[in-house]
Scaffold this active site. Structure first.
Site, mmCIF file in Angstrom:
data_model
loop_
_atom_site.group_PDB
_atom_site.id
_atom_site.type_symbol
_atom_site.label_atom_id
_atom_site.label_comp_id
_atom_site.label_asym_id
_atom_site.label_seq_id
_atom_site.Cartn_x
_atom_site.Cartn_y
_atom_site.Cartn_z
ATOM 1 C CG ASP A 118 -2.049 0.999 1.142
ATOM 2 O OD1 ASP A 118 -3.136 0.532 0.806
ATOM 3 O OD2 ASP A 118 -1.762 2.215 1.042
ATOM 4 C CG HIS B 287 -8.460 -2.777 -2.687
ATOM 5 N ND1 HIS B 287 -9.484 -2.230 -3.440
ATOM 6 C CD2 HIS B 287 -8.509 -1.930 -1.412
ATOM 7 C CE1 HIS B 287 -9.896 -0.789 -2.617
ATOM 8 N NE2 HIS B 287 -9.275 -0.861 -1.376
ATOM 9 N N GLY C 21 -16.088 2.854 3.364
ATOM 10 C CA GLY C 21 -14.644 3.642 3.269
ATOM 11 C C GLY C 21 -14.048 3.267 1.994
ATOM 12 C CD GLN C 22 -14.693 -0.338 -3.060
ATOM 13 O OE1 GLN C 22 -15.779 -0.598 -2.905
ATOM 14 N NE2 GLN C 22 -14.070 -1.021 -3.909
ATOM 15 C CG ASN D 94 -11.808 -0.133 3.910
ATOM 16 O OD1 ASN D 94 -12.402 -0.588 4.883
ATOM 17 N ND2 ASN D 94 -10.856 0.197 3.730
ATOM 18 C CG HIS E 77 -6.878 -2.799 2.913
ATOM 19 N ND1 HIS E 77 -6.043 -1.612 2.842
ATOM 20 C CD2 HIS E 77 -8.240 -2.335 2.426
ATOM 21 C CE1 HIS E 77 -6.887 -0.477 2.141
ATOM 22 N NE2 HIS E 77 -7.923 -1.159 1.957
HETATM 23 P P1 AMP Z 1 -9.776 1.678 0.183
HETATM 24 O O1 AMP Z 1 -9.823 2.765 0.796
HETATM 25 O O2 AMP Z 1 -10.096 0.439 0.874
HETATM 26 O O3 AMP Z 1 -10.499 1.743 -1.128
HETATM 27 O O4 AMP Z 1 -8.238 1.486 -0.057
HETATM 28 C C1 AMP Z 1 -7.486 2.068 -1.206
HETATM 29 C C2 AMP Z 1 -5.944 1.844 -0.739
HETATM 30 O O5 AMP Z 1 -5.513 2.229 -1.855
HETATM 31 C C3 AMP Z 1 -5.435 2.956 0.118
HETATM 32 O O6 AMP Z 1 -4.938 2.296 1.468
HETATM 33 C C4 AMP Z 1 -4.297 3.555 -0.710
HETATM 34 O O7 AMP Z 1 -3.244 4.015 0.109
HETATM 35 C C5 AMP Z 1 -4.044 2.587 -1.599
HETATM 36 N N1 AMP Z 1 -3.440 2.964 -2.932
HETATM 37 C C6 AMP Z 1 -4.372 4.004 -3.590
HETATM 38 N N2 AMP Z 1 -3.391 4.182 -4.824
HETATM 39 C C7 AMP Z 1 -2.201 3.401 -4.863
HETATM 40 C C8 AMP Z 1 -1.184 2.946 -5.530
HETATM 41 N N3 AMP Z 1 -0.969 3.755 -6.739
HETATM 42 N N4 AMP Z 1 -0.285 1.955 -4.962
HETATM 43 C C9 AMP Z 1 -0.538 1.651 -3.891
HETATM 44 N N5 AMP Z 1 -1.399 1.621 -3.265
HETATM 45 C C10 AMP Z 1 -2.261 2.498 -3.298
#
Ligand code: AMP
Ligand code: ZN
Length: 115
Positions: A30, A101, A94-95, A88, A103
């Protein structure tokens, strides 16, 4: 899907710190880690969220949770101490990236409930 950042990472079109890849998924660190271990497991196929899984995705879902999560947790050294997986889902969930994805967070004691 065009303009989907995780589709682009899955296709290798934009860089990421990949820790695992197979035919169906890619996992990468992340960008904004919330724990010492924080990786995202992403299907190469664009699925918006778990709320959008279809019957045809059963094998993919099983692959993620039966094969990839335990393997990565072990490889990243958090299987024994414990870890948290988070999906999420949707706005209230909170997505922020609308490509499914998982986490995988570990390396510190987690608190409950989440915010
Ligand atoms: P969510 O809030 O569950 O949709 O999580 C999205 C996650 O993607 C967040 O934790 C971001 O830090 C992560 N994220 C967004 N863009 C990138 C990227 N280019 N490379 C790695 N992580 C990313
Ligand atoms: Zn996508």
């Amino acid at each position: 899907m065009t303009d989907c950042i995780f589709c682009k990472i899955a296709a290798g079109e934009i860089p990421a710190q990949k820790v695992y890849e197979d035919e169906q998924v890619v996992a990468f660190k992340d960008l904004s880690p919330k724990a010492p271990v924080h990786v995202l497991i992403v299907p190469k196929k664009h699925v918006q969220s778990v709320a959008h899984f279809q019957a045809e995705d059963k094998e993919l879902a099983a692959h993620i949770f039966v094969d990839v999560v335990p393997k990565l947790a072990a490889d990243l050294g958090v299987a024994e101490g414990g870890f948290r997986i988070v999906l999420n889902t949707g706005d209230d969930g909170g997505q922020t990236v609308h490509h499914l994805h998982v986490h995988l967070l570990g390396g510190r004691k987690m608190t409950w409930p989440p915010g």
